[in-house]
Design an enzyme around this catalytic site. Structure first.
Site, PDB file in Angstrom:
ATOM      1  CD  GLN A   1      -1.078  -0.187   3.754  1.00 16.65           C
ATOM      2  OE1 GLN A   1      -0.975   0.685   4.588  1.00 16.65           O
ATOM      3  NE2 GLN A   1      -1.977  -1.152   3.842  1.00 16.65           N
TER       4      GLN A   1
ATOM      5  CG  HIS B   1       4.138   1.181   3.479  1.00 13.58           C
ATOM      6  ND1 HIS B   1       3.626   2.282   2.829  1.00 13.58           N
ATOM      7  CD2 HIS B   1       3.242   0.891   4.454  1.00 13.58           C
ATOM      8  CE1 HIS B   1       2.493   2.642   3.390  1.00 13.58           C
ATOM      9  NE2 HIS B   1       2.219   1.806   4.382  1.00 13.58           N
TER      10      HIS B   1
ATOM     11  CG  HIS C   1      -0.575   5.646   3.754  1.00 14.48           C
ATOM     12  ND1 HIS C   1      -1.759   4.949   3.859  1.00 14.48           N
ATOM     13  CD2 HIS C   1       0.348   4.900   4.408  1.00 14.48           C
ATOM     14  CE1 HIS C   1      -1.549   3.836   4.560  1.00 14.48           C
ATOM     15  NE2 HIS C   1      -0.288   3.784   4.901  1.00 14.48           N
TER      16      HIS C   1
ATOM     17  CD  GLU D   1       2.223   3.578   7.814  1.00 15.50           C
ATOM     18  OE1 GLU D   1       1.078   3.901   7.452  1.00 15.50           O
ATOM     19  OE2 GLU D   1       2.594   2.401   7.891  1.00 15.50           O
TER      20      GLU D   1
ATOM     21  NE  ARG E   1      -6.122  -3.113   1.469  1.00 16.55           N
ATOM     22  CZ  ARG E   1      -7.404  -2.942   1.790  1.00 16.55           C
ATOM     23  NH1 ARG E   1      -8.359  -3.272   0.962  1.00 16.55           N
ATOM     24  NH2 ARG E   1      -7.732  -2.453   2.953  1.00 16.55           N
TER      25      ARG E   1
END
Ligand code: ZN
Length: 338
Positions: A102, A179, A104, A121, A199
């Protein structure tokens, strides 16, 4: 309820059953899990429409984190936050199968995407089975066309950099970095509170409802950082802290994470700009502040320290307690006064 001042509280996580989950949260941290469920995520600190962590101590036990934010706003979350929702999201993940690949979006991209929120993250690895690894960025030069082609052929994994991990490793996943967490890895994930996940590939698996989970290849291709190949594992910076061992793990605009191995007792000043999240990695401790009763924390438990707490005290029980302290980026979190 209006007369209750913000106090330090222990949190009860929101647990998520996942097809790829396991029972490690019980084995490692004594977390009570529902019988016969594979639990993939414990949302230790979450204020999202999809799930809420709940207060586990003091006068407001049973309230959700969102209710506390509505009650106290920036007194809780800090003057550098917007004060309308909780500014961070902290989860423990137990990956017993390979998680989906996935990506972001980041701040520069979300403006153009309806409903999207930036997500930066980072991971602190807690436990690893033999051969456990993560995927982070590309292993070589990849462009949009070659990646799209590899995804179509079910070969995206071959283009990603596989990193063997060990407990204590710290990895930052910047927005735009493709990642995945792979099987056998338990980690603490600290991030911006967004659920915007594109995804790319899910190993052809079905979700809990038996249907394949949706993929978002077009959206992913639009936000992937094709240049990004910075090292994933971070060099952690040690800070002078007398008898205590203090390290800065990550400091980016969205969040800062410090790791503290505390001697018997210490006090620190809480920056009014940011709430602090304390997660116990090892040992047990008591955290206390000006308002409310002291909070006892065991290994694997999480407490919130309101931004307005002033000076707080941490007392280690038996052996030296080791904790992670997370807050908004840019300022020292554990500012030791004695
Ligand atoms: Zn992610």
């Amino acid at each position: 309820m209006d007369s209750i001042k913000p106090y330090i509280f222990r949190m009860r996580p929101y647990l998520c059953e996942k097809v790829w989950g396991g029972r490690n949260l019980e084995r490692l941290f004594d977390k009570p899990l529902p019988a016969n469920e594979l639990v993939g995520e414990a949302w230790e600190v979450a204020d999202l429409p999809e799930g809420q962590s709940v207060v586990d101590s003091g006068a407001l036990a049973g309230r959700t984190l969102g209710q506390l934010v509505a009650l106290w706003g920036q007194q809780l979350t800090g003057s550098r936050s917007e004060g309308e929702s909780f500014p961070l999201l902290v989860k423990i993940l137990d990956a017993q199968k390979d998680l989906s690949i996935q990506v972001h979006p980041g701040d520069e991209q979300v403006g153009a995407i309806a409903g999207a929120r930036s997500k930066d993250e980072c991971w602190l690895v807690l436990d690893v089975a033999e051969g456990g690894s993560v995927l982070h960025g590309f292993s070589g030069a990849v462009d949009r066309a070659s990646f799209a082609c590899a995804v179509e052929q079910g070969q995206a994994v071959d283009l990603l950099r596989r990193i063997a991990v060990a407990p204590g490793d710290v990895i930052r996943v910047a927005p735009g970095t493709v990642h995945a967490i792979c099987s056998g890895v338990v980690l603490l994930e600290m991030q911006q509170p967004s659920d915007t996940t594109y995804r790319v590939y899910d190993y052809g698996r079905a979700g809990l409802d038996g249907r394949p989970r949706p993929l978002h290849l077009e959206q992913a291709l639009a936000v992937i950082d094709w240049e990004g190949s910075e090292a994933a594992q971070l060099i952690v910076e040690r800070v002078e802290a007398g008898a205590h061992a203090l390290h800065v793990l990550v400091d980016v605009p969205a969040y800062r994470v410090e790791r503290l191995k505390a001697a018997a007792r210490l006090r620190w000043r809480v920056d009014p700009g940011s709430v602090q999240i304390v997660f116990v990695l090892d040992g047990a401790c008591r955290v206390s502040g000006r308002d409310g009763a002291p909070v006892e924390l065991a290994r694997g438990q999480t407490a919130l320290i309101p931004a307005c707490a002033g000076t707080v005290e941490l007392v280690s029980h038996n052996k030296h307690a080791e904790v992670v302290v997370a807050g908004l980026g840019g300022h020292v979190l554990v500012d030791i006064v004695e």
